[in-house]
Design a protein around this motif. Sequence first.
Motif, PDB file in Angstrom:
ATOM      1  N   GLU A 204      -9.881  11.228 -12.156  1.00  0.00           N
ATOM      2  CA  GLU A 204      -8.784  11.721 -11.315  1.00  0.00           C
ATOM      3  C   GLU A 204      -8.791  11.045  -9.944  1.00  0.00           C
ATOM      4  OE1 GLU A 204      -7.529  15.895  -9.086  1.00  0.00           O
ATOM      5  OE2 GLU A 204      -9.028  15.879 -10.674  1.00  0.00           O
ATOM      6  N   LYS A 205      -9.958  10.955  -9.334  1.00  0.00           N
ATOM      7  CA  LYS A 205     -10.027  10.369  -7.992  1.00  0.00           C
ATOM      8  C   LYS A 205      -9.777   8.861  -8.013  1.00  0.00           C
ATOM      9  CE  LYS A 205     -13.042  13.834  -5.886  1.00  0.00           C
ATOM     10  NZ  LYS A 205     -14.272  14.076  -5.112  1.00  0.00           N
ATOM     11  N   LEU A 206     -10.319   8.179  -9.012  1.00  0.00           N
ATOM     12  CA  LEU A 206     -10.098   6.738  -9.089  1.00  0.00           C
ATOM     13  C   LEU A 206      -8.626   6.414  -9.328  1.00  0.00           C
ATOM     14  CD1 LEU A 206     -13.169   5.357 -11.077  1.00  0.00           C
ATOM     15  CD2 LEU A 206     -12.565   4.904  -8.703  1.00  0.00           C
ATOM     16  N   LEU A 207      -7.953   7.203 -10.154  1.00  0.00           N
ATOM     17  CA  LEU A 207      -6.525   6.977 -10.378  1.00  0.00           C
ATOM     18  C   LEU A 207      -5.741   7.145  -9.079  1.00  0.00           C
ATOM     19  CD1 LEU A 207      -5.872   8.707 -13.818  1.00  0.00           C
ATOM     20  CD2 LEU A 207      -5.652   6.283 -13.300  1.00  0.00           C
ATOM     21  N   GLN A 208      -6.023   8.205  -8.337  1.00  0.00           N
ATOM     22  CA  GLN A 208      -5.316   8.427  -7.082  1.00  0.00           C
ATOM     23  C   GLN A 208      -5.599   7.316  -6.074  1.00  0.00           C
ATOM     24  OE1 GLN A 208      -6.194  12.328  -5.576  1.00  0.00           O
ATOM     25  NE2 GLN A 208      -5.739  13.335  -7.508  1.00  0.00           N
ATOM     26  N   SER A 209      -6.834   6.832  -6.062  1.00  0.00           N
ATOM     27  CA  SER A 209      -7.204   5.826  -5.068  1.00  0.00           C
ATOM     28  C   SER A 209      -6.660   4.448  -5.438  1.00  0.00           C
ATOM     29  CB  SER A 209      -8.727   5.776  -4.942  1.00  0.00           C
ATOM     30  OG  SER A 209      -9.123   5.017  -3.828  1.00  0.00           O
ATOM     31  N   LEU A 210      -6.820   4.031  -6.691  1.00  0.00           N
ATOM     32  CA  LEU A 210      -6.365   2.709  -7.111  1.00  0.00           C
ATOM     33  C   LEU A 210      -4.850   2.605  -7.126  1.00  0.00           C
ATOM     34  CD1 LEU A 210      -8.867   2.125 -10.047  1.00  0.00           C
ATOM     35  CD2 LEU A 210      -8.835   0.893  -7.877  1.00  0.00           C
ATOM     36  N   PHE A 211      -4.162   3.722  -7.285  1.00  0.00           N
ATOM     37  CA  PHE A 211      -2.698   3.696  -7.304  1.00  0.00           C
ATOM     38  C   PHE A 211      -2.129   3.266  -5.953  1.00  0.00           C
ATOM     39  CE2 PHE A 211       1.488   5.740  -6.939  1.00  0.00           C
ATOM     40  CZ  PHE A 211       2.097   5.235  -8.075  1.00  0.00           C
ATOM     41  N   LEU A 212      -2.889   3.435  -4.879  1.00  0.00           N
ATOM     42  CA  LEU A 212      -2.399   3.033  -3.566  1.00  0.00           C
ATOM     43  C   LEU A 212      -2.140   1.537  -3.496  1.00  0.00           C
ATOM     44  CD1 LEU A 212      -4.710   5.151  -1.224  1.00  0.00           C
ATOM     45  CD2 LEU A 212      -2.504   5.764  -2.196  1.00  0.00           C
ATOM     46  N   ASP A 213      -2.964   0.740  -4.165  1.00  0.00           N
ATOM     47  CA  ASP A 213      -2.838  -0.715  -4.131  1.00  0.00           C
ATOM     48  C   ASP A 213      -1.911  -1.144  -5.264  1.00  0.00           C
ATOM     49  OD1 ASP A 213      -3.124  -3.459  -3.998  1.00  0.00           O
ATOM     50  OD2 ASP A 213      -5.264  -3.380  -3.587  1.00  0.00           O
ATOM     51  N   GLN A 214      -0.645  -1.325  -4.947  1.00  0.00           N
ATOM     52  CA  GLN A 214       0.350  -1.628  -5.978  1.00  0.00           C
ATOM     53  C   GLN A 214       0.090  -2.973  -6.640  1.00  0.00           C
ATOM     54  OE1 GLN A 214       4.372  -1.574  -4.573  1.00  0.00           O
ATOM     55  NE2 GLN A 214       5.264  -1.844  -6.588  1.00  0.00           N
ATOM     56  N   THR A 215      -0.303  -3.990  -5.876  1.00  0.00           N
ATOM     57  CA  THR A 215      -0.538  -5.313  -6.452  1.00  0.00           C
ATOM     58  C   THR A 215      -1.693  -5.281  -7.450  1.00  0.00           C
ATOM     59  OG1 THR A 215       0.262  -6.334  -4.405  1.00  0.00           O
ATOM     60  CG2 THR A 215      -0.995  -7.726  -5.901  1.00  0.00           C
TER      61      THR A 215
ATOM     62  N   ILE B 212       0.877  -1.177   0.000  1.00  0.00           N
ATOM     63  CA  ILE B 212       0.000   0.000   0.000  1.00  0.00           C
ATOM     64  C   ILE B 212       0.909   1.220   0.000  1.00  0.00           C
ATOM     65  CG2 ILE B 212      -1.842   1.222   1.194  1.00  0.00           C
ATOM     66  CD1 ILE B 212      -2.620  -1.524   0.046  1.00  0.00           C
ATOM     67  N   ARG B 213       1.010   1.886  -1.120  1.00  0.00           N
ATOM     68  CA  ARG B 213       1.988   2.961  -1.293  1.00  0.00           C
ATOM     69  C   ARG B 213       1.305   4.318  -1.140  1.00  0.00           C
ATOM     70  NH1 ARG B 213       3.154   1.517  -7.674  1.00  0.00           N
ATOM     71  NH2 ARG B 213       0.989   1.514  -8.356  1.00  0.00           N
ATOM     72  N   ILE B 214       1.792   5.077  -0.171  1.00  0.00           N
ATOM     73  CA  ILE B 214       1.291   6.429   0.094  1.00  0.00           C
ATOM     74  C   ILE B 214       2.497   7.351   0.103  1.00  0.00           C
ATOM     75  CG2 ILE B 214       0.075   7.920   1.719  1.00  0.00           C
ATOM     76  CD1 ILE B 214      -1.441   5.504   2.696  1.00  0.00           C
ATOM     77  N   TYR B 215       2.528   8.326  -0.793  1.00  0.00           N
ATOM     78  CA  TYR B 215       3.697   9.169  -0.965  1.00  0.00           C
ATOM     79  C   TYR B 215       3.576  10.526  -0.272  1.00  0.00           C
ATOM     80  CZ  TYR B 215       5.056   5.811  -4.501  1.00  0.00           C
ATOM     81  OH  TYR B 215       5.405   4.652  -5.146  1.00  0.00           O
TER      82      TYR B 215
END
Length: 511
Positions: A459-470, A188-191
């Motif tokens: 925009e929101k879906l990209l930001q949210s789904l990017f958290l789950d790297q797998t 779970i990647r949070i930058y």
Amino acid sequence: MGKSRFHWLFFPCLRLTSSFRRCPLSNRSLIIASACVVYLLVVVSQVGYSQQQHRDRRIEREKYRHTRGLYNLDITDSVDLQTGASFVVPTRSNVVYITLKSKRLKPAHIRGTIRPKLRRKVRRNKDEAYSAFTQNKLGTLERDAGQTKRASASNTSRGETRDVYYKSLEMIRTSLTDAQAGSRVSSIRIYSQKAPPWLSPHDVKDMRFLADAKVLRIKEVSRGDSPPLLVFEGETSVSTTNLKHTQRSSVCGGQCGVISSPVDQTEVFAFHLDRVLGLNRTLPAVSRRFSFLYDGQPCPVLLWDASLYPEGRAAGRSAVTLTWGEYQSSLKQRCWRKNINPKPDSGCSTVHHDEWSKLALFDFLLQIHNRLDPSCCGFRPRQEDVCVKHNAERGDQNQNRIQLANIIHGGHDPRHLVFTHNKGFFDRNEDNLDFRLLEGIKELPEQAVLVLRNKRLREKLLQSLFLDQTYWESQGGRQGIDKLIDVIERRAKVLLTYINAHGVKIITMNV
């Protein structure tokens, strides 16, 4: 000819040299001193310029090093004591920029710095310590398994049956080895210092648990005619005081997750879509790999909620029993609206009227038909769909008598629904959408419709789904995620057209 050209070129130099020799000694000294001073000034200016360039480069390197954010790998949540706002400490050391260009011939270019390599610590008797730890853990598991078998035997002698049993110790050993050998970097990647605002701190903690927790034991929960649930209990860093608020059962003594099949990856997408729309009716879900399941393929893992699975059978008392006719009747009566208790003979269920609007919008975007349209009456199903086989077996029947399925309410909150079994379909074209899901719906939630109208869904879906790297990598990265969002955006346009054509009201739903 060549000799005369040579004399012509060097004649001025010869004249200067002869003039310099004929000059007095004082004049020659003055000329030499002036030349030395000019040369010294030129050298000093060049040295100062090179030092200034070196200083500028060093300042730029220091500024870049401070702005890139070398954060610790420990995953902790913090709270601002003055404002009370919660924020998340970033879990990665590199920075990624996501652009919003939708149409690409090539995969999106993601800029980022390389994560620094972790230093390997000197291994001093580490193998012996881990061996002792594993033996102790397996000893505890064997004792638990023995107690479970004895309890099961005693219950069987009394005529009772248990719906829970431990998997073999071989799988448990494999899971322990897999958890020990796995990477300590969270998937779970949070930058940034804050997670997206539509994800609560509890959502982030649950996602981290499902993605990174060590698997302590595996259980299987039978559900009668339905396929059994595969539940794992994970090691969590939650304190014992916080675990007091977690509902315990014979299935899970702490915090657990439900492992689904790899074909149900839409559960992860459904969770993020639910949070982006502000519905908050699905259970947290992430994508995770298990070396001992499905040949290591990524599969969705959902948070276990004991209140939805009462003892004895899964979702027994939490399921709402309704036919299609009773459902349409409850929509007309607007049951429980404005906290008005319905009449005893009204036929209303325990579910609040606004919950059906949220369910209809959510199911239409994902085209989930197994709740409100289990018989596939609102679209053209494929021959391999389950509902086609069931309809062929049952034959023609009254549409109002069709039993709705998978209508689940909260264990301690019968007014609100919990969206489970979120198997969506992305391969259904706009000319074959299931509009039966919207039948009888006269209002829709304002917050969700605003997200669709403001065109910020992508925009929101990209930001949210990017958290789950797998999950992000399993769908083909940015290019694959864009294709899924394209489908949802086209359905959103159809839904907005339906709202305008049928005069559906957009109201605030805070319940």
